[in-house]
Scaffold this motif. Structure first.
Motif, mmCIF file in Angstrom:
data_model
loop_
_atom_site.group_PDB
_atom_site.id
_atom_site.type_symbol
_atom_site.label_atom_id
_atom_site.label_comp_id
_atom_site.label_asym_id
_atom_site.label_seq_id
_atom_site.Cartn_x
_atom_site.Cartn_y
_atom_site.Cartn_z
ATOM 1 N N PHE A 102 0.857 -1.190 0.000
ATOM 2 C CA PHE A 102 0.000 0.000 0.000
ATOM 3 C C PHE A 102 0.887 1.231 0.000
ATOM 4 O O PHE A 102 1.788 1.367 0.846
ATOM 5 N N ASP A 103 0.650 2.131 -0.937
ATOM 6 C CA ASP A 103 1.437 3.355 -1.059
ATOM 7 C C ASP A 103 0.832 4.426 -0.158
ATOM 8 O O ASP A 103 -0.242 4.965 -0.437
ATOM 9 N N ASP A 104 1.515 4.705 0.945
ATOM 10 C CA ASP A 104 1.058 5.705 1.920
ATOM 11 C C ASP A 104 1.423 7.093 1.400
ATOM 12 O O ASP A 104 2.488 7.631 1.692
ATOM 13 N N ARG A 105 0.537 7.692 0.623
ATOM 14 C CA ARG A 105 0.852 8.953 -0.028
ATOM 15 C C ARG A 105 0.944 10.110 0.959
ATOM 16 O O ARG A 105 1.634 11.096 0.704
ATOM 17 N N VAL A 106 0.272 10.009 2.092
ATOM 18 C CA VAL A 106 0.346 11.071 3.102
ATOM 19 C C VAL A 106 1.667 11.002 3.857
ATOM 20 O O VAL A 106 2.385 11.994 4.001
ATOM 21 N N PHE A 170 -4.630 -7.949 0.521
ATOM 22 C CA PHE A 170 -5.486 -6.988 1.205
ATOM 23 C C PHE A 170 -6.005 -5.921 0.255
ATOM 24 O O PHE A 170 -5.444 -5.668 -0.815
ATOM 25 N N VAL A 171 -7.134 -5.324 0.666
ATOM 26 C CA VAL A 171 -7.805 -4.288 -0.105
ATOM 27 C C VAL A 171 -8.148 -3.150 0.846
ATOM 28 O O VAL A 171 -8.528 -3.393 1.994
ATOM 29 N N TYR A 176 -11.287 1.206 6.055
ATOM 30 C CA TYR A 176 -10.663 -0.008 6.580
ATOM 31 C C TYR A 176 -9.729 -0.655 5.557
ATOM 32 O O TYR A 176 -9.922 -0.550 4.348
ATOM 33 N N PHE A 177 -8.718 -1.347 6.099
ATOM 34 C CA PHE A 177 -7.969 -2.346 5.354
ATOM 35 C C PHE A 177 -8.613 -3.699 5.641
ATOM 36 O O PHE A 177 -8.906 -4.020 6.802
ATOM 37 N N TYR A 178 -8.802 -4.508 4.583
ATOM 38 C CA TYR A 178 -9.313 -5.862 4.723
ATOM 39 C C TYR A 178 -8.242 -6.822 4.196
ATOM 40 O O TYR A 178 -7.835 -6.706 3.041
ATOM 41 N N VAL A 179 -7.794 -7.737 5.018
ATOM 42 C CA VAL A 179 -6.775 -8.692 4.605
ATOM 43 C C VAL A 179 -7.413 -10.076 4.504
ATOM 44 O O VAL A 179 -8.154 -10.496 5.407
ATOM 45 N N LEU A 194 -11.280 -19.179 2.750
ATOM 46 C CA LEU A 194 -11.219 -17.723 2.622
ATOM 47 C C LEU A 194 -11.696 -17.084 3.916
ATOM 48 O O LEU A 194 -12.863 -17.220 4.297
ATOM 49 N N CYS A 195 -10.785 -16.400 4.586
ATOM 50 C CA CYS A 195 -11.101 -15.660 5.803
ATOM 51 C C CYS A 195 -10.731 -14.196 5.597
ATOM 52 O O CYS A 195 -9.977 -13.853 4.687
ATOM 53 N N VAL A 196 -11.235 -13.331 6.461
ATOM 54 C CA VAL A 196 -10.929 -11.908 6.339
ATOM 55 C C VAL A 196 -10.787 -11.308 7.729
ATOM 56 O O VAL A 196 -11.439 -11.730 8.686
ATOM 57 N N ALA A 197 -9.888 -10.341 7.823
ATOM 58 C CA ALA A 197 -9.737 -9.534 9.035
ATOM 59 C C ALA A 197 -9.620 -8.083 8.595
ATOM 60 O O ALA A 197 -9.320 -7.787 7.438
ATOM 61 N N ARG A 198 -9.851 -7.159 9.518
ATOM 62 C CA ARG A 198 -9.780 -5.755 9.146
ATOM 63 C C ARG A 198 -9.203 -4.910 10.274
ATOM 64 O O ARG A 198 -9.154 -5.316 11.431
#
Length: 369
Positions: A102-106, A170-171, A176-179, A194-198
């Motif tokens: 993820f490109d943290d532009r800030v 992740f998205v 939120y980030f969802y992994v 398929l599981c997800v966390a956020r």
């Protein structure tokens, strides 16, 4: 994406109003890329992409290192540029490498989700996979460990054998980030597909800039309330075939969460297994469609590792009508131990179920608003 579903532990699946089709794979490495090289220059996992100053860089897991590759539209320089290891690992971890970016532009940095292995002292050939985050302040020259975010529910001294979590795809959507991960036990045994966390985007990035990680919550029993470290999770894609590896993205044209999964469609005693890639879609990241095969014919060679080439690196989203999938193809003593590999790519395109009308397309776009 909501924090709770309407009824049971498992959200209902949905039917997609679109069909996805893949082109024939094309090689993007000049020839066989041997894992015996130091470091190996094939992608042993899921890679991440960053576009800065008109240049696209891919960060790929290479053995126990993170290697950078300069990327073109169809070809990539497979000679790693300044490969490095994730520094400052906070717990004993081997082969800690990644991964989705993820490109943290800030903040100006790069956030990576990496996959590592927690070795089991009683058996050096077994390990439990973990997912962690790392951060770079220098454009990807170096990454420092922020700590683990996802570990399997089963305790590390379990007798179940090795436990896999996959790539940590992740998205970023909304706040939120969802992994996404597999929590697959013993490669093919019964586990979660398929599981997800956020975790909140702002909290993750603020902590990352100061060198820390935050708590992630797994989705379980209809809500995001289970601990990322060791908590249980619900399977969002139960059944067969079992997911071996996956990558995920958000597809802007259809307003769908998408995941491409590698699967073994037929296990054979002689080791000549049959492989395919499946694509699934979701409007909320929780309820997923039945899988659609991307290859018309099953493949004989391993197609384990998959990477979706996202063109928007700060949200890992795809904005065009088509996107590329990169896969590592090769053979070895088992489906998951590649002794040599080539790297191929294919393009995925979509069309409405009814090509004579735009109603399906408009419906898919409006459903995500």
């Amino acid at each position: 994406m909501t924090g709770r579903t309407s009824s049971t532990n498992q959200p209902d699946t949905l039917a997609l109003p679109v069909v996805f089709e893949a082109t024939d794979p094309l090689p993007i490495s000049a020839g066989p890329v041997l894992a015996a090289q130091a470091p190996p220059s094939w992608i042993s996992g899921t890679a991440g992409f960053v576009r800065r100053h008109g240049r696209v860089t891919m960060f790929g897991p290479n053995g126990d290192r993170v290697a950078r590759h300069r990327v073109g539209r169809r070809r990539t320089s497979w000679k790693p540029e300044t490969p490095s290891r994730i520094s400052g690992l906070r717990e004993p971890t081997r082969r800690a490498t990644g991964g989705p970016i993820f490109d943290d532009r800030v903040g100006g940095g790069l956030l990576m989700v990496y996959r590592g292995e927690q070795p089991l002292a009683q058996d050096p050939h077994r390990a439990h996979a973990i997912l962690g985050t790392a951060y770079s302040d220098d454009g990807g020259d170096t990454f420092r460990d922020l700590g683990r975010i996802i570990t399997p529910e089963v305790c590390p001294d379990s007798s179940l054998g090795s436990i896999e979590l996959g790539s940590g795809a992740f998205v970023q959507r909304d706040d939120y980030f969802y992994v996404y991960f597999t929590d697959q036990r013993e490669f093919g045994a019964v586990g979660n597909n398929l599981c997800v966390a956020r975790a909140p985007v702002e909290e993750v990035l603020i902590a990352a800039r100061r060198g820390d990680a935050v708590r992630w919550r797994k989705f379980h029993d209809g809500q995001f309330a289970s601990a990322g470290l060791g908590g249980p999770c619900s399977d969002l894609l139960p059944g067969e075939p079992r997911v071996c590896w996956l990558d995920a993205t958000f597809h802007e044209p259809t307003r769908l969460y998408l995941a491409v999964c590698s699967v073994i469609t037929e296990w054979r005693h002689d080791g000549d297994h049959r492989w395919n890639h499946l694509i699934i879609g979701s409007r909320d990241g929780l309820r997923w469609s039945p899988p659609q095969p991307l290859f018309g014919e099953e493949r004989h060679q391993s197609q384990l590792f998959v990477t979706i080439r996202a063109d928007r690196s700060w949200s890992r989203a795809v904005t065009s009508d088509e996107f590329d999938v990169i896969t590592t193809v090769g053979g070895g003593p088992s489906p998951f131990e590649l002794t040599d590999a080539t790297v191929q790519t294919y393009t995925v395109r979509w069309r409405p179920l009814d090509d004579r009308s735009g109603e399906a397309t408009r419906s898919a776009q409006e459903s995500g608003r």
